[in-house]
Design a protein around this motif. Structure first.
Motif, PDB file in Angstrom:
ATOM      1  N   HIS A 352      35.495  56.513  41.139  1.00 41.72           N
ATOM      2  CA  HIS A 352      35.918  57.592  42.075  1.00 41.72           C
ATOM      3  C   HIS A 352      36.029  57.287  43.639  1.00 41.72           C
ATOM      4  CE1 HIS A 352      35.741  61.411  44.696  1.00 41.72           C
ATOM      5  NE2 HIS A 352      36.674  61.701  43.671  1.00 41.72           N
ATOM      6  N   ASP A 353      34.974  56.411  44.108  1.00 41.91           N
ATOM      7  CA  ASP A 353      35.048  56.102  45.403  1.00 41.91           C
ATOM      8  C   ASP A 353      35.893  54.957  45.754  1.00 41.91           C
ATOM      9  OD1 ASP A 353      32.932  57.929  45.679  1.00 41.91           O
ATOM     10  OD2 ASP A 353      31.425  56.630  45.833  1.00 41.91           O
ATOM     11  N   LEU A 354      36.066  54.011  44.552  1.00 43.71           N
ATOM     12  CA  LEU A 354      36.893  52.766  45.056  1.00 43.71           C
ATOM     13  C   LEU A 354      38.703  53.061  44.666  1.00 43.71           C
ATOM     14  CD1 LEU A 354      35.240  49.813  43.154  1.00 43.71           C
ATOM     15  CD2 LEU A 354      35.501  50.220  45.691  1.00 43.71           C
ATOM     16  N   ARG A 355      38.882  54.121  43.858  1.00 46.28           N
ATOM     17  CA  ARG A 355      40.217  54.514  43.460  1.00 46.28           C
ATOM     18  C   ARG A 355      40.970  55.152  44.775  1.00 46.28           C
ATOM     19  NH1 ARG A 355      41.650  53.965  38.366  1.00 46.28           N
ATOM     20  NH2 ARG A 355      40.144  53.988  36.528  1.00 46.28           N
ATOM     21  N   ALA A 356      40.166  56.096  45.502  1.00 44.18           N
ATOM     22  CA  ALA A 356      40.834  56.540  47.056  1.00 44.18           C
ATOM     23  C   ALA A 356      41.226  55.568  47.831  1.00 44.18           C
ATOM     24  CB  ALA A 356      39.856  57.541  47.213  1.00 44.18           C
ATOM     25  N   PRO A 357      40.454  54.373  48.055  1.00 44.65           N
ATOM     26  CA  PRO A 357      41.028  53.450  49.060  1.00 44.65           C
ATOM     27  C   PRO A 357      42.026  52.589  48.493  1.00 44.65           C
ATOM     28  CG  PRO A 357      38.822  53.197  48.406  1.00 44.65           C
ATOM     29  CD  PRO A 357      39.092  54.502  48.150  1.00 44.65           C
ATOM     30  N   LEU A 358      41.917  52.329  47.267  1.00 47.06           N
ATOM     31  CA  LEU A 358      43.066  51.590  46.592  1.00 47.06           C
ATOM     32  C   LEU A 358      44.303  52.310  46.653  1.00 47.06           C
ATOM     33  CD1 LEU A 358      41.115  50.150  43.469  1.00 47.06           C
ATOM     34  CD2 LEU A 358      42.041  48.928  45.283  1.00 47.06           C
ATOM     35  N   ARG A 359      44.187  53.752  46.336  1.00 50.48           N
ATOM     36  CA  ARG A 359      45.652  54.441  46.391  1.00 50.48           C
ATOM     37  C   ARG A 359      46.115  54.378  47.631  1.00 50.48           C
ATOM     38  NH1 ARG A 359      42.949  57.883  42.517  1.00 50.48           N
ATOM     39  NH2 ARG A 359      42.049  59.130  44.256  1.00 50.48           N
ATOM     40  N   ALA A 360      45.164  54.476  48.714  1.00 53.14           N
ATOM     41  CA  ALA A 360      45.740  54.431  49.968  1.00 53.14           C
ATOM     42  C   ALA A 360      46.298  53.162  50.479  1.00 53.14           C
ATOM     43  CB  ALA A 360      44.490  54.684  51.097  1.00 53.14           C
ATOM     44  N   ALA A 392      46.598  46.644  42.564  1.00 53.39           N
ATOM     45  CA  ALA A 392      46.814  46.899  41.036  1.00 53.39           C
ATOM     46  C   ALA A 392      45.851  46.413  40.216  1.00 53.39           C
ATOM     47  CB  ALA A 392      48.444  46.651  40.822  1.00 53.39           C
ATOM     48  N   LYS A 393      45.431  44.849  40.532  1.00 53.61           N
ATOM     49  CA  LYS A 393      44.591  44.338  39.728  1.00 53.61           C
ATOM     50  C   LYS A 393      42.965  44.890  39.787  1.00 53.61           C
ATOM     51  CE  LYS A 393      42.309  39.713  39.399  1.00 53.61           C
ATOM     52  NZ  LYS A 393      42.330  38.248  40.097  1.00 53.61           N
ATOM     53  N   MET A 394      43.019  45.377  41.277  1.00 55.67           N
ATOM     54  CA  MET A 394      41.592  46.090  41.482  1.00 55.67           C
ATOM     55  C   MET A 394      41.353  47.326  40.521  1.00 55.67           C
ATOM     56  SD  MET A 394      38.459  46.164  42.502  1.00 55.67           S
ATOM     57  CE  MET A 394      38.471  45.058  44.215  1.00 55.67           C
ATOM     58  N   SER A 395      42.541  48.190  40.409  1.00 50.71           N
ATOM     59  CA  SER A 395      42.500  49.366  39.621  1.00 50.71           C
ATOM     60  C   SER A 395      42.289  49.080  38.217  1.00 50.71           C
ATOM     61  CB  SER A 395      44.041  50.037  40.008  1.00 50.71           C
ATOM     62  OG  SER A 395      44.009  51.141  39.140  1.00 50.71           O
ATOM     63  N   GLN A 396      43.007  48.095  37.632  1.00 52.80           N
ATOM     64  CA  GLN A 396      42.935  47.723  36.208  1.00 52.80           C
ATOM     65  C   GLN A 396      41.351  47.013  36.130  1.00 52.80           C
ATOM     66  OE1 GLN A 396      45.313  47.857  33.619  1.00 52.80           O
ATOM     67  NE2 GLN A 396      43.444  47.205  32.427  1.00 52.80           N
ATOM     68  N   LEU A 397      40.924  46.394  36.688  1.00 53.80           N
ATOM     69  CA  LEU A 397      39.576  45.896  36.658  1.00 53.80           C
ATOM     70  C   LEU A 397      38.672  47.135  36.783  1.00 53.80           C
ATOM     71  CD1 LEU A 397      37.627  43.539  36.402  1.00 53.80           C
ATOM     72  CD2 LEU A 397      37.532  43.451  39.013  1.00 53.80           C
ATOM     73  N   ILE A 398      38.771  48.097  37.565  1.00 50.96           N
ATOM     74  CA  ILE A 398      37.931  49.317  37.654  1.00 50.96           C
ATOM     75  C   ILE A 398      37.759  49.977  35.925  1.00 50.96           C
ATOM     76  CG2 ILE A 398      37.594  51.688  38.349  1.00 50.96           C
ATOM     77  CD1 ILE A 398      38.411  50.533  40.774  1.00 50.96           C
ATOM     78  N   ASP A 399      39.160  50.141  35.460  1.00 52.11           N
ATOM     79  CA  ASP A 399      39.317  50.629  34.197  1.00 52.11           C
ATOM     80  C   ASP A 399      38.828  49.882  33.083  1.00 52.11           C
ATOM     81  OD1 ASP A 399      41.138  52.668  35.198  1.00 52.11           O
ATOM     82  OD2 ASP A 399      42.868  51.724  34.896  1.00 52.11           O
ATOM     83  N   ASP A 400      38.801  48.632  33.033  1.00 53.34           N
ATOM     84  CA  ASP A 400      38.083  47.761  32.138  1.00 53.34           C
ATOM     85  C   ASP A 400      36.533  47.902  32.279  1.00 53.34           C
ATOM     86  OD1 ASP A 400      40.845  46.977  31.199  1.00 53.34           O
ATOM     87  OD2 ASP A 400      40.579  45.082  32.398  1.00 53.34           O
ATOM     88  N   LEU A 401      36.137  47.873  33.440  1.00 49.05           N
ATOM     89  CA  LEU A 401      34.654  48.125  33.480  1.00 49.05           C
ATOM     90  C   LEU A 401      34.359  49.474  32.842  1.00 49.05           C
ATOM     91  CD1 LEU A 401      33.991  46.736  37.196  1.00 49.05           C
ATOM     92  CD2 LEU A 401      33.005  45.736  34.871  1.00 49.05           C
ATOM     93  N   LEU A 402      35.038  50.737  33.272  1.00 43.09           N
ATOM     94  CA  LEU A 402      34.544  51.818  32.554  1.00 43.09           C
ATOM     95  C   LEU A 402      34.568  51.735  31.185  1.00 43.09           C
ATOM     96  CD1 LEU A 402      36.296  54.361  35.205  1.00 43.09           C
ATOM     97  CD2 LEU A 402      33.975  54.034  34.693  1.00 43.09           C
ATOM     98  N   ARG A 403      35.995  51.288  30.584  1.00 49.59           N
ATOM     99  CA  ARG A 403      35.775  51.089  29.166  1.00 49.59           C
ATOM    100  C   ARG A 403      34.794  50.294  28.519  1.00 49.59           C
ATOM    101  NH1 ARG A 403      40.476  48.810  29.151  1.00 49.59           N
ATOM    102  NH2 ARG A 403      41.741  50.749  29.526  1.00 49.59           N
ATOM    103  N   LEU A 404      34.322  49.108  29.353  1.00 46.96           N
ATOM    104  CA  LEU A 404      33.063  48.308  28.858  1.00 46.96           C
ATOM    105  C   LEU A 404      31.902  48.989  28.547  1.00 46.96           C
ATOM    106  CD1 LEU A 404      32.125  45.462  27.738  1.00 46.96           C
ATOM    107  CD2 LEU A 404      31.989  44.935  30.061  1.00 46.96           C
ATOM    108  N   SER A 405      31.610  49.988  29.945  1.00 44.43           N
ATOM    109  CA  SER A 405      30.421  50.685  29.816  1.00 44.43           C
ATOM    110  C   SER A 405      30.334  51.970  28.562  1.00 44.43           C
ATOM    111  CB  SER A 405      30.264  51.286  31.228  1.00 44.43           C
ATOM    112  OG  SER A 405      31.291  52.336  31.676  1.00 44.43           O
ATOM    113  N   ARG A 406      31.552  52.261  28.241  1.00 45.45           N
ATOM    114  CA  ARG A 406      31.592  53.398  27.395  1.00 45.45           C
ATOM    115  C   ARG A 406      31.310  53.152  25.802  1.00 45.45           C
ATOM    116  NH1 ARG A 406      36.521  55.258  30.220  1.00 45.45           N
ATOM    117  NH2 ARG A 406      35.948  56.740  31.644  1.00 45.45           N
ATOM    118  N   VAL A 407      31.577  51.856  25.659  1.00 42.64           N
ATOM    119  CA  VAL A 407      31.544  51.461  24.169  1.00 42.64           C
ATOM    120  C   VAL A 407      30.252  51.292  23.590  1.00 42.64           C
ATOM    121  CG1 VAL A 407      31.562  48.956  22.730  1.00 42.64           C
ATOM    122  CG2 VAL A 407      33.463  49.515  24.462  1.00 42.64           C
ATOM    123  N   GLY A 408      29.309  51.170  24.197  1.00 36.14           N
ATOM    124  CA  GLY A 408      27.754  51.111  23.734  1.00 36.14           C
ATOM    125  C   GLY A 408      27.393  52.655  23.545  1.00 36.14           C
TER     126      GLY A 408
END
Length: 561
Positions: A352-360, A392-408
């Motif tokens: 949440h905190d990273l997406r706002a500045p990335l969108r900006a 855009a790469k940072m946004s994709q990286l955040i999505d991948d990290l979230l997906r990785l944390s949810r698998v377990g």
């Protein structure tokens, strides 16, 4: 005449009883038995001749033929020889008279016929039936009648008419009846011998058995026998153990002992864990196998005792360790759950905190490009483009990290999957992202899997995406998806003929953000293989790779049960 015959029969029955006891007491000494039997048969023959049916001086008739025939049939050669010698000597030298030769002949012929029957019995193992015994009795007494022709002065003409009918009608039957007594004695002696042999075997087995063994009267609880191992284990001599009660050995409550005795009597394989007290006062844990046992005509309990102290102590130690481990596991599980919850909260917070500045960044860079593009030189536009691509790469990286944390934490919903169809669908989606690329895709027909469909699709997408990416510089790119059964387990594989990698660095493959190739040449977040590895592990499987630089790579994986 009748009284004399009854007296002779009584003597024969007496010899039967006496002979039985002689055999029983002296059966371990064959020579002694034969001599004693011969003396006994000879003596009774003498007694029979002292109470005969007398026709005239020196001509007598009695039961000696029965006695000598039985001596031959049941006593054997030595017994018969001694009995014949005694009877013949008495008949010739003591009684004498005109019938001495005839009387001696009847003695010898009766003994010989008896011996012949004895030889036939030993040689053939034939059974002495009623008919056979009557036949032997008839032969003996026909021979006796034939011997009468040896009487001087043709006395047979007077005697034969008088004795033929009683001799042939009564004596064979008397012979049969007395033989039945001897046969019964033989059977009893045989049974007693077998019983004593069995008892001796039991004693040897019981005393020499390596296990601690006790015999106990179930009614009184008194120990009636104990073997050598019992003496060693309990520390008391056998004389002391015999007569003790099970209650005096046991450290268990009396009521418990009574219940176990009842249970043991109704079962042949009852097993109890007990506590027994030794002579030293030490109490040991013991396994007691108990069951009913026929002993000397009564039912007793046979107890086989094994020292179980070491096993019980080990079990208690394992139980304590298990309980301690369970507490530690529960505590560790709780800590992991708390850590996962904290990690999830952190991941969502970071997202949440990273997406706002990335969108900006992305938004303002777009506005800047639109409004100031004419005033920007090529270098400024290049910098602006890099800002947008990295956002855009940072946004994709955040999505991948979230997906990785949810698998377990994601629950598995295993279903039957057409793996061939899934591979084709995933490959088509990836191919659409690389327009203009020509890749030879070879997917094995008939593949199936049982897995969580959504997770397997993600793992397969990452593996096929890597294959597509790392064959981008390879002319004639080939990607294969296959499966093979190995020891009841299905192994799936995704292979390509791309750049490959050095297996010396294979341990870095499934670690997040670890890359084996230049990011500028092969883009990516460095999360894909880590995500695939976690999905496979979540299914209880494993994943590994084989590769060689410049010759492509193959990733193998299983999906557990």
């Amino acid at each position: 005449m009748v009284i004399a015959i009854l007296q002779n029969i009584s003597l024969i029955i007496l010899i039967t009883m006496v002979y039985h006891y002689v055999i029983r007491d002296l059966r371990a000494k064959p020579l002694t038995v034969s001599i004693a039997g011969g003396l006994l048969f000879g003596s009774v023959s003498v007694l029979a001749m002292l109470s005969p049916v007398r026709f005239e001086a020196g001509i007598i008739y009695d039961g000696r033929t029965i006695i000598l025939a039985i001596a031959g049939l049941f006593g054997g050669p030595l017994t018969t020889a001694i009995a014949t010698l005694i009877a013949s000597a008495f008949r010739i030298f003591y009684i004498g008279g005109p019938g001495a030769l005839t009387g001696t002949a009847t003695i010898v012929m009766a003994a010989a016929i008896g011996l012949g029957a004895n030889y036939w019995r030993r040689k053939t193992g034939g059974e002495l039936t009623f008919a056979r015994l009557i036949l032997i009795g008839l032969l003996v007494h026909i021979a006796m009648l034939a011997a009468q022709f040896m009487l001087p002065e043709q006395r047979w003409k007077l005697i034969l008419p008088l004795i033929t009918l009683p001799v042939l009608g009564f004596y064979p039957l008397a012979f049969y009846l007395v033989c039945m007594l001897f046969l019964d004695n033989e059977e009893r002696a045989k049974d007693r011998s077998m019983l004593e042999e069995s008892e001796a075997r039991y004693r040897a087995l019981f005393q020499n058995h390596r296990s601690t063994m006790l015999l106990m009267n179930p009614n009184s609880g008194i120990i009636i026998d104990a073997n050598i191992e019992a003496e060693k284990f309990y520390g008391w001599p056998r004389e002391r153990l015999v007569g003790m009660t099970l209650e005096s050995l046991s450290a268990s409550p009396p009521g418990e002992i009574e219940g176990r005795i009842k249970q043991a009597l109704s079962s042949k394989d009852a097993l109890f864990l007990c506590r027994h007290r030794l002579a030293s006062g030490v109490v040991r844990n013991v396994d007691v196998a108990a069951g009913p046992f026929a002993y000397l005509g009564r039912t007793v309990l046979c107890l086989i005792v094994h020292d179980a102290t070491a096993r019980v102590e080990a079990e208690n130690e394992v139980r304590a360790l298990t309980q301690d481990l369970e507490r530690k596991v529960a505590k560790r599980t709780q800590e992991l759950e708390e850590a996962n919850q904290a990690l999830e909260s952190f991941a969502y917070s970071v997202s949440h905190d990273l997406r706002a500045p990335l969108r900006a960044l992305e938004g303002f860079s777009s506005l800047l490009e639109e409004e100031a593009a004419p005033a920007l030189d090529d270098a400024a536009r290049h910098y602006l483009d890099r800002i947008r691509r990295n956002a855009a790469k940072m946004s994709q990286l955040i999505d991948d990290l979230l997906r990785l944390s949810r698998v377990g934490r994601q629950s598995l919903d295993r279903v039957e999957i057409d793996f061939t169809a899934m591979a084709r669908a995933v490959a088509e989606d990836i191919a659409a992202q690389y327009p203009g690329r020509t890749v030879s895709l070879r997917i094995q027909e008939g593949m199936a899997a049982r897995a969580d469909k959504a997770l397997l699709e993600v793992a397969l997408g990452n593996l096929l995406g890597n294959a597509w990416k790392f064959t981008s510089s390879s002319p004639g790119a080939v990607i294969k998806v296959q499966s093979v059964d190995s020891g009841g387990e299905t192994i799936y594989s995704v292979a390509d003929n791309g750049v490959g990698f050095d297996m010396a660095y294979s341990q870095k493959l499934f670690t997040p953000f670890q890359r084996l190739h230049d990011e500028r040449e092969y883009a990516g977040s460095g999360i894909g293989l880590s995500l695939a590895q976690r999905i496979v592990a979540r299914h209880g499987g494993k994943i590994w790779a084989q590769a060689e630089p410049g010759k492509g790579a193959t990733f193998f994986f299983t999906l557990g049960g």
